[in-house]
Design an enzyme around this catalytic site. Structure first.
Site, short mmCIF file in Angstrom:
data_model
loop_
_atom_site.label_atom_id
_atom_site.label_comp_id
_atom_site.label_asym_id
_atom_site.label_seq_id
_atom_site.Cartn_x
_atom_site.Cartn_y
_atom_site.Cartn_z
N HIS A 76 58.36 2.22 12.79
CA HIS A 76 57.60 2.30 14.30
C HIS A 76 57.59 0.98 14.89
O HIS A 76 57.14 -0.08 14.44
CB HIS A 76 56.24 2.94 13.90
N TYR A 203 45.96 7.36 17.10
CA TYR A 203 44.43 7.40 17.18
C TYR A 203 44.03 8.01 18.12
O TYR A 203 44.43 7.72 19.65
CB TYR A 203 44.31 5.73 17.06
N PRO A 295 39.46 2.59 7.16
CA PRO A 295 40.88 2.72 7.15
C PRO A 295 41.58 2.80 8.51
O PRO A 295 42.72 2.91 8.88
CB PRO A 295 41.05 4.10 6.45
N LYS A 299 44.62 -1.35 7.09
CA LYS A 299 44.58 -2.69 6.59
C LYS A 299 44.35 -2.63 5.05
O LYS A 299 44.83 -3.92 4.42
CB LYS A 299 43.63 -3.60 7.36
N TYR A 387 47.16 -5.37 15.24
CA TYR A 387 47.45 -4.24 14.46
C TYR A 387 48.71 -4.63 13.48
O TYR A 387 48.83 -3.90 12.44
CB TYR A 387 47.91 -3.14 15.52
#
Length: 396
Positions: A76, A203, A295, A299, A387
C-alpha cells in the site's frame, strides 16, 4: 537431576520476535535455543497484527523469509482516514515518506519463521513449564520442565521475547525496573471473515466510536469496532457487528464492504506500556516483554522487529569480536524508538476514539484536527512519516 544443555543465546519466547532473532543469529553462525511455554499449534494459530512497515519487510527479506510475503502480501502507498460520516483523505506514506507498507498477517510471518528455523534444524522447545531465569548478572541459565523432565540451559546471554505476561521482565528486580502504563477505557472488537477486503486500509473516526478495515489476503478481511471494555464477545452477533461497522463508515465506502459469517471474533483491551531498562546484566528484553502499544498505529509487531534488529546486531558484535559497544547501547537505542512510537500510537488513539468523558466540545475539536490535517500538506507529510515508521539506526 536436570538435563543439561548449553548454547550461546537462550531465547525465551517462540513468537515472531524470538523466532526472527534465532534465525538472524543462525545466519551469523551463532547458536541459540528457543524456549516456548505454549504448543506450536497455539503459537501458529494466534491472530495478531497485519501491517508491516517497510523496515520490517526488508528485515524479513534479510532473514530469508520474504518469498511468500512478497508473493501474497499487499503493498500500500498509504492509508485512508474518514471522519464526520462523510469526509475522508489519503495519508500517502509513499509520497511523503518515500516508503510504502505491506498488509501481511502476523500469523503468516510466524509460519514463515518457523518453517525457516526448521529448515536449518534450529532447536525450538515448546510446552515448557515453570521457566525460571537464573544468575542474570554472572553466569545466566534457564531452568524449566518439559514432558516430565527438568532442563537446565546455560547460555552467555538470554533474550526475553516472551511477551507482556512472560517471565523475562518479571525476572528484573523491582529496585531496577521502572514501568509506565496508560490503560484505555475501551476495547477493540475484531472480526475475521472470508470476504474480499476493501482495497485500502481505513481508519474511521465516528461519534459512535472508532472503526478499522484491514486485510490479510485477497479473500480474508479483518475489521474492528471500538466497544466498551465491559462487553463480551457473546454480546456481539455477526449481524450486530456488521450493522455497527457499516454505520460508522462513510456511506460510499460502507457500500463496498462485503459481509459474511465471522471465522474469528475477539475483544482486545488497549493499553500503552513501557518498562525500563530493556537490559539487566545478561538479559535483554525485546517486543511485548518490554512494551505494549495500542494497535491504532499498527506498531506492535514493527516495534518488536526493530528491537530484534538492534539485539541481533549487538549480540553478533559481542560474540564475534568481544566488543561491548552495541550491547551497552541496546537499551537506550531501543527505548528512544519505543517512546517515539508510543507517543504516536497514543496520539492516533486519542484522535480517533470516543472516550467516555468526551463532551460535545471534544468531538468537535477531534473533527477540527482532522480538517486541519486534510488542509495542510505539511501536516499530512508529518502524519505519513510517523505512520511509515521511524528510521532504524544503521549499525553497518
Amino acid at each position: 537431576m536436570s538435563k543439561p544443555m548449553k548454547t550461546q543465546v537462550a531465547i525465551v519466547g517462540g513468537g515472531p520476535s524470538g523466532m526472527l532473532l534465532s534465525l538472524l543469529l543462525a545466519k551469523e553462525g551463532i547458536e541459540s535455543i528457543v524456549i516456548e511455554r505454549s504448543s506450536r499449534d497455539h503459537v501458529l494459530s494466534r491472530i495478531r497484527a497485519g501491517v508491516l512497515e517497510w523496515t520490517s519487510v526488508e528485515l524479513l527479506r534479510r532473514a530469508g523469509v520474504g518469498e511468500r510475503m512478497d508473493r501474497e502480501g499487499h503493498v500500500h502507498a498509504g492509508t485512508r482516514v474518514a471522519w464526520r460520516g462523510a469526509d475522508h483523505m489519503l495519508i500517502d506514506s509513499q509520497k511523503w515518506a518515500g516508503k510504502p507498507f505491506m498488509a501481511y498477517g502476523q500469523t503468516y510471518v510466524t509460519e514463515d519463521l518457523y518453517a525457516a528455523v526448521d529448515s536449518i534444524d534450529g532447536l525450538v522447545l515448546d510446552e515448557c513449564d515453570d521457566v525460571v531465569l537464573n544468575e542474570l548478572l554472572d553466569n545466566p541459565y534457564v531452568t524449566f520442565k518439559r514432558q516430565g523432565e527438568e532442563y537446565r540451559v546455560d547460555a552467555q546471554f538470554i533474550a526475553g521475547c516472551d511477551g507482556y505476561h512472560g517471565v523475562s521482565r518479571q525476572s528484573i528486580p523491582d529496585t531496577v525496573l521502572k514501568t509506565f502504563e496508560k490503560v484505555y477505557p475501551f476495547g477493540w472488537l475484531g472480526v475475521m471473515s472470508e470476504t474480499p477486503p476493501l482495497e485500502d486500509l481505513w481508519y474511521v473516526q465516528h461519534e459512535r466510536g472508532f472503526a478499522l478495515a484491514s486485510q490479510r489476503s485477497p479473500m480474508l478481511s479483518r475489521y474492528y469496532v471500538q466497544c466498551p471494555i465491559t462487553d463480551k464477545v457473546e454480546d456481539w452477533s455477526d449481524e450486530r457487528f456488521w450493522d455497527e461497522l457499516i454505520t460508522r463508515f462513510p456511506p460510499d465506502i460502507a457500500a463496498q464492504i462485503t459481509t459474511g459469517p465471522s471465522i474469528e471474533k475477539s475483544i482486545a483491551p488497549l493499553r500503552s506500556f513501557v518498562s525500563e531498562p530493556m537490559r539487566y546484566g545478561h538479559l535483554f528484553l525485546a517486543g511485548d516483554a518490554a512494551h505494549i502499544v495500542p494497535p491504532t498505529g499498527a506498531k506492535g509487531l514493527n516495534l518488536a522487529m526493530s528491537d530484534v534488529y538492534y539485539l541481533w546486531r549487538a549480540l553478533t558484535l559481542k560474540l564475534q569480536t568481544g566488543s561491548d559497544e552495541l550491547i551497552d547501547r541496546y537499551s537506550a537505542t531501543a527505548l528512544d524508538r519505543v517512546w517515539k512510537t508510543e507517543r504516536f500510537s497514543w496520539w492516533m488513539t486519542s484522535l480517533l476514539h470516543v472516550f467516555p468523558e468526551h463532551s460535545a466540545f471534544d468531538h468537535r475539536t477531534q473533527a477540527a484536527e482532522l480538517d486541519s490535517i486534510e488542509a495542510s500538506e505539511h501536516a499530512q507529510a508529518w502524519l505519513a512519516e510517523q505512520y511509515a515508521g521511524f528510521p532504524i539506526e544503521d549499525w553497518g
